[in-house]
Write a protein that holds these residues in place. Structure first.
Motif, PDB file in Angstrom:
ATOM      1  N   ARG A  74       0.827  -1.207   0.000  1.00  0.00           N
ATOM      2  CA  ARG A  74       0.000   0.000   0.000  1.00  0.00           C
ATOM      3  C   ARG A  74       0.864   1.261   0.000  1.00  0.00           C
ATOM      4  O   ARG A  74       0.596   2.219  -0.745  1.00  0.00           O
ATOM      5  CB  ARG A  74      -0.924  -0.030   1.220  1.00  0.00           C
ATOM      6  CG  ARG A  74      -1.800   1.174   1.378  1.00  0.00           C
ATOM      7  CD  ARG A  74      -2.798   1.011   2.488  1.00  0.00           C
ATOM      8  NE  ARG A  74      -2.199   0.703   3.786  1.00  0.00           N
ATOM      9  CZ  ARG A  74      -2.795   0.953   4.951  1.00  0.00           C
ATOM     10  NH1 ARG A  74      -3.994   1.503   4.968  1.00  0.00           N
ATOM     11  NH2 ARG A  74      -2.216   0.638   6.082  1.00  0.00           N
ATOM     12  N   TRP A  75       1.905   1.290   0.836  1.00  0.00           N
ATOM     13  CA  TRP A  75       2.791   2.453   0.878  1.00  0.00           C
ATOM     14  C   TRP A  75       3.554   2.593  -0.427  1.00  0.00           C
ATOM     15  O   TRP A  75       3.764   3.711  -0.922  1.00  0.00           O
ATOM     16  CB  TRP A  75       3.755   2.344   2.064  1.00  0.00           C
ATOM     17  CG  TRP A  75       3.181   2.750   3.377  1.00  0.00           C
ATOM     18  CD1 TRP A  75       2.035   2.297   3.967  1.00  0.00           C
ATOM     19  CD2 TRP A  75       3.740   3.701   4.297  1.00  0.00           C
ATOM     20  NE1 TRP A  75       1.852   2.895   5.190  1.00  0.00           N
ATOM     21  CE2 TRP A  75       2.886   3.762   5.412  1.00  0.00           C
ATOM     22  CE3 TRP A  75       4.882   4.488   4.291  1.00  0.00           C
ATOM     23  CZ2 TRP A  75       3.130   4.580   6.504  1.00  0.00           C
ATOM     24  CZ3 TRP A  75       5.144   5.315   5.373  1.00  0.00           C
ATOM     25  CH2 TRP A  75       4.262   5.360   6.468  1.00  0.00           C
TER      26      TRP A  75
ATOM     27  N   TYR B 154      -0.022   2.725  10.003  1.00  0.00           N
ATOM     28  CA  TYR B 154       1.238   2.200  10.534  1.00  0.00           C
ATOM     29  C   TYR B 154       1.146   0.752  11.006  1.00  0.00           C
ATOM     30  O   TYR B 154       2.152   0.048  11.035  1.00  0.00           O
ATOM     31  CB  TYR B 154       1.724   3.094  11.683  1.00  0.00           C
ATOM     32  CG  TYR B 154       2.044   4.495  11.237  1.00  0.00           C
ATOM     33  CD1 TYR B 154       3.279   4.813  10.704  1.00  0.00           C
ATOM     34  CD2 TYR B 154       1.084   5.512  11.322  1.00  0.00           C
ATOM     35  CE1 TYR B 154       3.578   6.104  10.286  1.00  0.00           C
ATOM     36  CE2 TYR B 154       1.362   6.804  10.899  1.00  0.00           C
ATOM     37  CZ  TYR B 154       2.609   7.090  10.384  1.00  0.00           C
ATOM     38  OH  TYR B 154       2.888   8.359   9.956  1.00  0.00           O
ATOM     39  N   VAL B 155      -0.038   0.320  11.399  1.00  0.00           N
ATOM     40  CA  VAL B 155      -0.253  -1.077  11.803  1.00  0.00           C
ATOM     41  C   VAL B 155      -1.438  -1.584  10.998  1.00  0.00           C
ATOM     42  O   VAL B 155      -2.585  -1.512  11.430  1.00  0.00           O
ATOM     43  CB  VAL B 155      -0.512  -1.196  13.320  1.00  0.00           C
ATOM     44  CG1 VAL B 155      -0.611  -2.674  13.712  1.00  0.00           C
ATOM     45  CG2 VAL B 155       0.598  -0.514  14.121  1.00  0.00           C
ATOM     46  N   PRO B 156      -1.176  -2.115   9.814  1.00  0.00           N
ATOM     47  CA  PRO B 156      -2.269  -2.536   8.942  1.00  0.00           C
ATOM     48  C   PRO B 156      -2.906  -3.824   9.433  1.00  0.00           C
ATOM     49  O   PRO B 156      -2.328  -4.578  10.216  1.00  0.00           O
ATOM     50  CB  PRO B 156      -1.561  -2.758   7.604  1.00  0.00           C
ATOM     51  CG  PRO B 156      -0.176  -3.170   7.992  1.00  0.00           C
ATOM     52  CD  PRO B 156       0.145  -2.357   9.215  1.00  0.00           C
ATOM     53  N   SER B 157      -4.082  -4.085   8.940  1.00  0.00           N
ATOM     54  CA  SER B 157      -4.798  -5.290   9.331  1.00  0.00           C
ATOM     55  C   SER B 157      -4.154  -6.526   8.713  1.00  0.00           C
ATOM     56  O   SER B 157      -3.762  -6.524   7.545  1.00  0.00           O
ATOM     57  CB  SER B 157      -6.258  -5.208   8.899  1.00  0.00           C
ATOM     58  OG  SER B 157      -6.920  -6.427   9.210  1.00  0.00           O
ATOM     59  N   ARG B 158      -4.080  -7.585   9.519  1.00  0.00           N
ATOM     60  CA  ARG B 158      -3.613  -8.876   9.023  1.00  0.00           C
ATOM     61  C   ARG B 158      -4.770  -9.758   8.570  1.00  0.00           C
ATOM     62  O   ARG B 158      -4.537 -10.847   8.046  1.00  0.00           O
ATOM     63  CB  ARG B 158      -2.822  -9.603  10.109  1.00  0.00           C
ATOM     64  CG  ARG B 158      -1.586  -8.862  10.563  1.00  0.00           C
ATOM     65  CD  ARG B 158      -0.805  -9.677  11.568  1.00  0.00           C
ATOM     66  NE  ARG B 158       0.367  -8.963  12.048  1.00  0.00           N
ATOM     67  CZ  ARG B 158       1.490  -9.555  12.436  1.00  0.00           C
ATOM     68  NH1 ARG B 158       1.582 -10.874  12.389  1.00  0.00           N
ATOM     69  NH2 ARG B 158       2.509  -8.846  12.882  1.00  0.00           N
TER      70      ARG B 158
ATOM     71  N   ASN C   4      -6.513  -3.681   3.414  1.00  0.00           N
ATOM     72  CA  ASN C   4      -5.963  -2.383   3.801  1.00  0.00           C
ATOM     73  C   ASN C   4      -6.202  -1.395   2.673  1.00  0.00           C
ATOM     74  O   ASN C   4      -6.027  -1.735   1.495  1.00  0.00           O
ATOM     75  CB  ASN C   4      -4.478  -2.537   4.111  1.00  0.00           C
ATOM     76  CG  ASN C   4      -4.259  -3.385   5.352  1.00  0.00           C
ATOM     77  OD1 ASN C   4      -4.531  -2.963   6.451  1.00  0.00           O
ATOM     78  ND2 ASN C   4      -3.790  -4.620   5.159  1.00  0.00           N
ATOM     79  N   LEU C   5      -6.608  -0.192   3.042  1.00  0.00           N
ATOM     80  CA  LEU C   5      -7.227   0.712   2.080  1.00  0.00           C
ATOM     81  C   LEU C   5      -6.443   2.007   1.884  1.00  0.00           C
ATOM     82  O   LEU C   5      -5.726   2.468   2.780  1.00  0.00           O
ATOM     83  CB  LEU C   5      -8.643   1.063   2.544  1.00  0.00           C
ATOM     84  CG  LEU C   5      -9.551  -0.128   2.873  1.00  0.00           C
ATOM     85  CD1 LEU C   5     -10.873   0.378   3.434  1.00  0.00           C
ATOM     86  CD2 LEU C   5      -9.760  -1.021   1.659  1.00  0.00           C
TER      87      LEU C   5
END
Length: 340
Positions: free
Chosen positions: A135-136, A257-261, A265-266
Motif C-alpha cells: 500500500r505504501w 502504521y499497523v495494517p490489518s492482518r 488495507n485501504l
C-alpha cells in the motif's frame, strides 16, 4: 525450460530476546520462504534458550559476541534498547554480517558516524517495516506519477497508552519517549511521501517527571509552503492515521502504521474540490504481515534482487530530522535540519 531455482533462505540471528523480536520479527522470518530464524542471543542464556524453544530457533547464545562469531549467521537483527543500536550494529558489520537495526537507528545523527566505513558490500538498514507495505509503495508511485499534482500537506497521528512502568521507553538515557518511539515513524512517513528532506522543524514536547516526552507536536517545513504536521504520544488512546493533501486530491490511509492482518488495507482518494461533495475512490490491498514483507525484502536484497531498500543514507537523513525536532523543542524556535 527448467523452473527457476529459489535462492537459499537467508539465515538470521537476533540480538536481544525482546518483545518486538519474538512477537513480530520471528513470525515474519518463519512465514517467509526467503528467511530462516536461525539464532538468538541474550545476555541471560536461559532467556535465549527459552525463546529459541518457543519459536523453533536452532541456536541460542548467552552473549551477543557468540552469535556474531557464528559463521552460519548472514543477517543480524539488532533488537536491543535504543542506546545500544549503533554499537552492536557496528560490531555485527565488523563480523561480516548484514544488519537490520530496529528503529531508531541511533539517538542522534552524530551517533551514526560510528557506522562510517562499513564494508560497502554489506546491507545495513533501519527497520521501518511500514514502507514495505504494498500500500505504501503504491501510494509513493501514485504521487510520483503527478496524477494528483504536487503534494502540499502531510498530516499524521500516532499514539498509544504506555502502561508498563519498567518499559525501556520510560528511560531517557535509553532513548525513551514518544519521538524516539513514534515520531521517527511519522518523520520518515513525511519524507517518504514528499520524496525529499525537510529544511527545518518546529516542535513542542511535553515531558514528564522522568524527562521523556509523552506528547509531542511537530511541523516539518519542506519549502515552498509544503508542510508535514504530526503529533505522537505515549499517553493517550491508540490512534494511527496518515493523510496526504495534493493539489487535486485528498488521500487517506486508515490504520497506516499497523495494517490489518485479516481485512483489506485501504487507500481512500477523494478528488472532489467541493467540501459539500465527495468523489471517492478506494484502493484495496490484501491483508498482510508487514514484518514478513520487511524481512523478505531485506533477504532478497542480500541475495542481490532488486526490491525496495533504504540504507544508511536514509537512516542518517531521518536522524537529522529527529535532531532538529529536539533542538526546536529545547530552543522554542525553528531548527534547521542538518544536510537539508
Amino acid at each position: 525450460m527448467a523452473p527457476a531455482i529459489e535462492p537459499k533462505a537467508v539465515k538470521w540471528g537476533i540480538l536481544g530476546a525482546a518483545r518486538i523480536a519474538e512477537g513480530a520479527i520471528v513470525p515474519g522470518l518463519r512465514n517467509s520462504a526467503a528467511c530462516e530464524a536461525y539464532a538468538v542471543a541474550a545476555r541471560d542464556k536461559d532467556r535465549a534458550v527459552a525463546m529459541a524453544e518457543r519459536c523453533g530457533i536452532a541456536k541460542a547464545y548467552g552473549s551477543y559476541d557468540a552469535l556474531l562469531a557464528d559463521p552460519e549467521v548472514e543477517v543480524v537483527y539488532v533488537a536491543l534498547p535504543n542506546h545500544l543500536h549503533v554499537e552492536w550494529a557496528r560490531k555485527a558489520a565488523d563480523a561480516g554480517k548484514h544488519v537490520l537495526i530496529e528503529k531508531p537507528a541511533g539517538l542522534t545523527r552524530a551517533d551514526l558516524a560510528a557506522l562510517v566505513g562499513v564494508d560497502p558490500g554489506l546491507r545495513v538498514a533501519e527497520a521501518f517495516m511500514v514502507r514495505h507495505q504494498p500500500r505504501w509503495q503504491a501510494l509513493r508511485a501514485r504521487l510520483a506519477s503527478g496524477e494528483h499534482g504536487e503534494v502540499r500537506t502531510v498530516s499524521s497521528l500516532l499514539s498509544f497508552m504506555m502502561t508498563k512502568e519498567d518499559d525501556f521507553r520510560t528511560k531517557p538515557e535509553w532513548g525513551g519517549g514518544a519521538i524516539y518511539d513514534l515520531g521517527c515513524y511519522t518523520a520518515m512517513a513525511a519524507r517518504f511521501v514528499f520524496g525529499g528532506e525537510p529544511q527545518r522543524a518546529l516542535a513542542e514536547c511535553h515531558r514528564d517527571g522522568r524527562g521523556i516526552d509523552m506528547f509531542s507536536s511537530v511541523i516539518l517545513d519542506f519549502g515552498r509552503g509544503h508542510h508535514a504536521i504530526f503529533a505522537v504520544s505515549l499517553a493517550q488512546a491508540s490512534a494511527q492515521n496518515l493523510q496526504v493533501v495534493c493539489e487535486r486530491a485528498y488521500i487517506d490511509l486508515p490504520k497506516a502504521y499497523v495494517p490489518s492482518r485479516t481485512e483489506p488495507n485501504l487507500i481512500h482518494i477523494d478528488l472532489s474540490q467541493d467540501h459539500a461533495k465527495s468523489d471517492l475512490t478506494t484502493l484495496s490491498f490484501d491483508p498482510l504481515d508487514q514484518y514478513e514483507a520487511e524481512v523478505t525484502n531485506f533477504s532478497r536484497v542480500v541475495r542481490g534482487e532488486d526490491v525496495p531498500f533504504y540504507g544508511l543514507d536514509d537512516a542518517r537523513a531521518n536522524m537529522a530530522v529527529v535532531d532538529a525536532i529536539f533542538q526546536s523543542a529545547r530552543e522554542g524556535s525553528w531548527a534547521p535540519v542538518e544536510g537539508a
